[in-house]
Design an enzyme around this catalytic site. Sequence first.
Site, PDB file in Angstrom:
ATOM      1  N   LYS A  89     -41.924   2.950 -18.166  1.00 22.76           N
ATOM      2  CA  LYS A  89     -42.127   1.841 -17.228  1.00 22.76           C
ATOM      3  C   LYS A  89     -41.236   1.985 -15.986  1.00 22.76           C
ATOM      4  O   LYS A  89     -41.636   1.615 -14.878  1.00 22.76           O
ATOM      5  CB  LYS A  89     -41.886   0.501 -17.929  1.00 22.76           C
ATOM      6  CG  LYS A  89     -42.947   0.172 -18.973  1.00 22.76           C
ATOM      7  CD  LYS A  89     -44.330   0.048 -18.320  1.00 22.76           C
ATOM      8  CE  LYS A  89     -45.408  -0.412 -19.273  1.00 22.76           C
ATOM      9  NZ  LYS A  89     -46.709  -0.591 -18.613  1.00 22.76           N
ATOM     10  N   ALA A 112     -60.084  -4.258 -21.656  1.00 21.33           N
ATOM     11  CA  ALA A 112     -60.700  -4.861 -22.853  1.00 21.33           C
ATOM     12  C   ALA A 112     -59.805  -5.850 -23.575  1.00 21.33           C
ATOM     13  O   ALA A 112     -60.272  -6.556 -24.470  1.00 21.33           O
ATOM     14  CB  ALA A 112     -61.129  -3.748 -23.815  1.00 21.33           C
ATOM     15  N   LEU A 171     -57.116   7.485 -21.732  1.00 17.73           N
ATOM     16  CA  LEU A 171     -56.187   7.818 -20.637  1.00 17.73           C
ATOM     17  C   LEU A 171     -54.944   8.563 -21.119  1.00 17.73           C
ATOM     18  O   LEU A 171     -54.055   8.842 -20.315  1.00 17.73           O
ATOM     19  CB  LEU A 171     -55.786   6.532 -19.900  1.00 17.73           C
ATOM     20  CG  LEU A 171     -56.943   5.769 -19.235  1.00 17.73           C
ATOM     21  CD1 LEU A 171     -56.450   4.466 -18.621  1.00 17.73           C
ATOM     22  CD2 LEU A 171     -57.631   6.636 -18.176  1.00 17.73           C
ATOM     23  N   GLY A 178     -57.405  -0.751 -19.007  1.00 14.67           N
ATOM     24  CA  GLY A 178     -56.940  -1.673 -20.050  1.00 14.67           C
ATOM     25  C   GLY A 178     -57.679  -2.995 -19.991  1.00 14.67           C
ATOM     26  O   GLY A 178     -57.145  -4.043 -20.369  1.00 14.67           O
ATOM     27  N   TYR A 211     -40.573   3.808 -24.053  1.00 14.95           N
ATOM     28  CA  TYR A 211     -41.301   2.723 -23.372  1.00 14.95           C
ATOM     29  C   TYR A 211     -40.577   2.339 -22.081  1.00 14.95           C
ATOM     30  O   TYR A 211     -41.190   2.280 -21.006  1.00 14.95           O
ATOM     31  CB  TYR A 211     -41.429   1.503 -24.295  1.00 14.95           C
ATOM     32  CG  TYR A 211     -42.260   0.401 -23.699  1.00 14.95           C
ATOM     33  CD1 TYR A 211     -43.649   0.481 -23.676  1.00 14.95           C
ATOM     34  CD2 TYR A 211     -41.660  -0.721 -23.127  1.00 14.95           C
ATOM     35  CE1 TYR A 211     -44.416  -0.538 -23.099  1.00 14.95           C
ATOM     36  CE2 TYR A 211     -42.418  -1.736 -22.552  1.00 14.95           C
ATOM     37  CZ  TYR A 211     -43.793  -1.638 -22.546  1.00 14.95           C
ATOM     38  OH  TYR A 211     -44.549  -2.631 -21.970  1.00 14.95           O
ATOM     39  N   GLY A 225     -55.861  -8.342 -23.715  1.00  9.30           N
ATOM     40  CA  GLY A 225     -54.589  -8.850 -23.202  1.00  9.30           C
ATOM     41  C   GLY A 225     -54.553  -9.115 -21.709  1.00  9.30           C
ATOM     42  O   GLY A 225     -55.435  -9.796 -21.151  1.00  9.30           O
TER      43      GLY A 225
HETATM   44  P1  NAI Z   1     -53.037  -4.926 -25.057  1.00  8.42           P
HETATM   45  O1  NAI Z   1     -52.802  -4.018 -26.216  1.00  8.42           O
HETATM   46  O2  NAI Z   1     -53.583  -6.278 -25.299  1.00  8.42           O
HETATM   47  O3  NAI Z   1     -53.971  -4.203 -23.989  1.00  8.42           O
HETATM   48  C1  NAI Z   1     -53.774  -2.862 -23.615  1.00  8.42           C
HETATM   49  C2  NAI Z   1     -55.123  -2.233 -23.312  1.00  8.42           C
HETATM   50  O4  NAI Z   1     -54.882  -0.867 -22.925  1.00  8.42           O
HETATM   51  C3  NAI Z   1     -56.049  -2.213 -24.528  1.00  8.42           C
HETATM   52  O5  NAI Z   1     -57.318  -2.708 -24.206  1.00  8.42           O
HETATM   53  C4  NAI Z   1     -56.073  -0.755 -24.914  1.00  8.42           C
HETATM   54  O6  NAI Z   1     -57.291  -0.337 -25.531  1.00  8.42           O
HETATM   55  C5  NAI Z   1     -55.833  -0.067 -23.574  1.00  8.42           C
HETATM   56  N1  NAI Z   1     -55.358   1.286 -23.807  1.00  8.42           N
HETATM   57  C6  NAI Z   1     -54.300   1.671 -24.555  1.00  8.42           C
HETATM   58  N2  NAI Z   1     -54.248   2.994 -24.649  1.00  8.42           N
HETATM   59  C7  NAI Z   1     -55.302   3.479 -23.926  1.00  8.42           C
HETATM   60  C8  NAI Z   1     -55.793   4.777 -23.673  1.00  8.42           C
HETATM   61  N3  NAI Z   1     -55.232   5.870 -24.211  1.00  8.42           N
HETATM   62  N4  NAI Z   1     -56.889   4.905 -22.889  1.00  8.42           N
HETATM   63  C9  NAI Z   1     -57.506   3.804 -22.387  1.00  8.42           C
HETATM   64  N5  NAI Z   1     -57.083   2.555 -22.602  1.00  8.42           N
HETATM   65  C10 NAI Z   1     -56.004   2.389 -23.382  1.00  8.42           C
HETATM   66  O7  NAI Z   1     -51.642  -4.987 -24.319  1.00  8.42           O
HETATM   67  P2  NAI Z   1     -51.094  -5.875 -23.095  1.00  8.42           P
HETATM   68  O8  NAI Z   1     -49.904  -6.567 -23.585  1.00  8.42           O
HETATM   69  O9  NAI Z   1     -52.170  -6.629 -22.438  1.00  8.42           O
HETATM   70  O10 NAI Z   1     -50.588  -4.710 -22.137  1.00  8.42           O
HETATM   71  C11 NAI Z   1     -51.060  -4.504 -20.828  1.00  8.42           C
HETATM   72  C12 NAI Z   1     -49.960  -3.879 -20.011  1.00  8.42           C
HETATM   73  O11 NAI Z   1     -48.901  -4.822 -19.888  1.00  8.42           O
HETATM   74  C13 NAI Z   1     -49.345  -2.630 -20.633  1.00  8.42           C
HETATM   75  O12 NAI Z   1     -49.133  -1.665 -19.621  1.00  8.42           O
HETATM   76  C14 NAI Z   1     -48.043  -3.127 -21.204  1.00  8.42           C
HETATM   77  O13 NAI Z   1     -47.081  -2.105 -21.295  1.00  8.42           O
HETATM   78  C15 NAI Z   1     -47.681  -4.171 -20.174  1.00  8.42           C
HETATM   79  N6  NAI Z   1     -46.700  -5.152 -20.622  1.00  8.42           N
HETATM   80  C16 NAI Z   1     -46.975  -5.982 -21.683  1.00  8.42           C
HETATM   81  C17 NAI Z   1     -46.026  -6.887 -22.099  1.00  8.42           C
HETATM   82  C18 NAI Z   1     -46.262  -7.810 -23.252  1.00  8.42           C
HETATM   83  O14 NAI Z   1     -45.313  -8.433 -23.744  1.00  8.42           O
HETATM   84  N7  NAI Z   1     -47.484  -7.965 -23.722  1.00  8.42           N
HETATM   85  C19 NAI Z   1     -44.715  -6.982 -21.430  1.00  8.42           C
HETATM   86  C20 NAI Z   1     -44.538  -6.104 -20.322  1.00  8.42           C
HETATM   87  C21 NAI Z   1     -45.501  -5.222 -19.948  1.00  8.42           C
END
Ligand code: NAI
Length: 254
Positions: A156, A10, A42, A8, A152, A12
């Site tokens: 988690k 790329a 993934l 992940g 979700y 956030g």
């Molecule tokens: P984001 O959407 O900015 O980043 C997620 C990244 O995972 C992206 O770059 C995406 O391309 C990659 N990804 C998604 N599906 C994929 C796949 N099938 N294969 C390869 N890469 C894949 O999201 P964020 O918020 O940075 O999320 C990061 C982690 O933090 C996640 O596990 C999310 O569940 C967790 N999280 C986020 C929260 C939030 O409020 N943003 C709160 C709690 C947990």
Amino acid sequence: MPVTAVTGSASGIGAAVCAALRAAGHRIIGIDRANAEVIADLSSHAGRQAAIASVLEQSGGVLDGLICCAGVGVTAPSCGIILAVNYFGVSELLDGLADALAKGEQPAALVIGSVASTYASADQPMVAAMLAGDEGQALELANALGQPQAAYAGSKYAVTCNARQKAVAWAKLGIRLNVVAPGAVETPLHQASLEDARFGQATRQFVAPLGRAGHPEEIATLVAFLQSPQAGFIHGSVVFVDGGMDAMARPTRF
Ligand code: NAI
């Protein structure tokens, strides 16, 4: 120079983690669907195995760190995909890269969970299927239930259990493994929930005692610390970074 793989990478939180670890002197092998050293999906077994093979090739079979950050939220195309990425996209990489980590220098791994994990439990059939490693059954149950928020939270909770269940075996391998559980963090994933007709209102109401969402850098700072030798006795822990959300919801449980 420590070598750390980050899924992940790329966007956030993952992108912020890469920046923090680079600043701490790590060489990063980013894994994502695009804009990464390893391009992989993934959500499938084949994609995960390709990612593992590519990481092993690029690291020479020795890893000092692994951060499993890739994830999808409640706006994902299906409930099954939520489990496929958030649970199996983590558990399969942890297992597939354990040997490489065991050969690393003071190795440490970390899973990005969520405060949402506290809304699920092991007696849910979907969660039990994940923990049993039965991907077909787990995805079928999630899709039949058709509740993205439950999928979700379940994904988690299960991924947090999976990490904690490894604490004894991985300690013997010399690998530390922790979970960071964020609350709402300003990223594209969070923005998509805010803009979604089904989940926008609930997402806006999910406000932590500190009165704001977190910034990706606030998660990444902790991740970089937990991956450092200074955190050498922290293992098997779940650390909430949520502006007080978990303390507000469950003041007597921890
Ligand atoms: P984001 O959407 O900015 O980043 C997620 C990244 O995972 C992206 O770059 C995406 O391309 C990659 N990804 C998604 N599906 C994929 C796949 N099938 N294969 C390869 N890469 C894949 O999201 P964020 O918020 O940075 O999320 C990061 C982690 O933090 C996640 O596990 C999310 O569940 C967790 N999280 C986020 C929260 C939030 O409020 N943003 C709160 C709690 C947990």
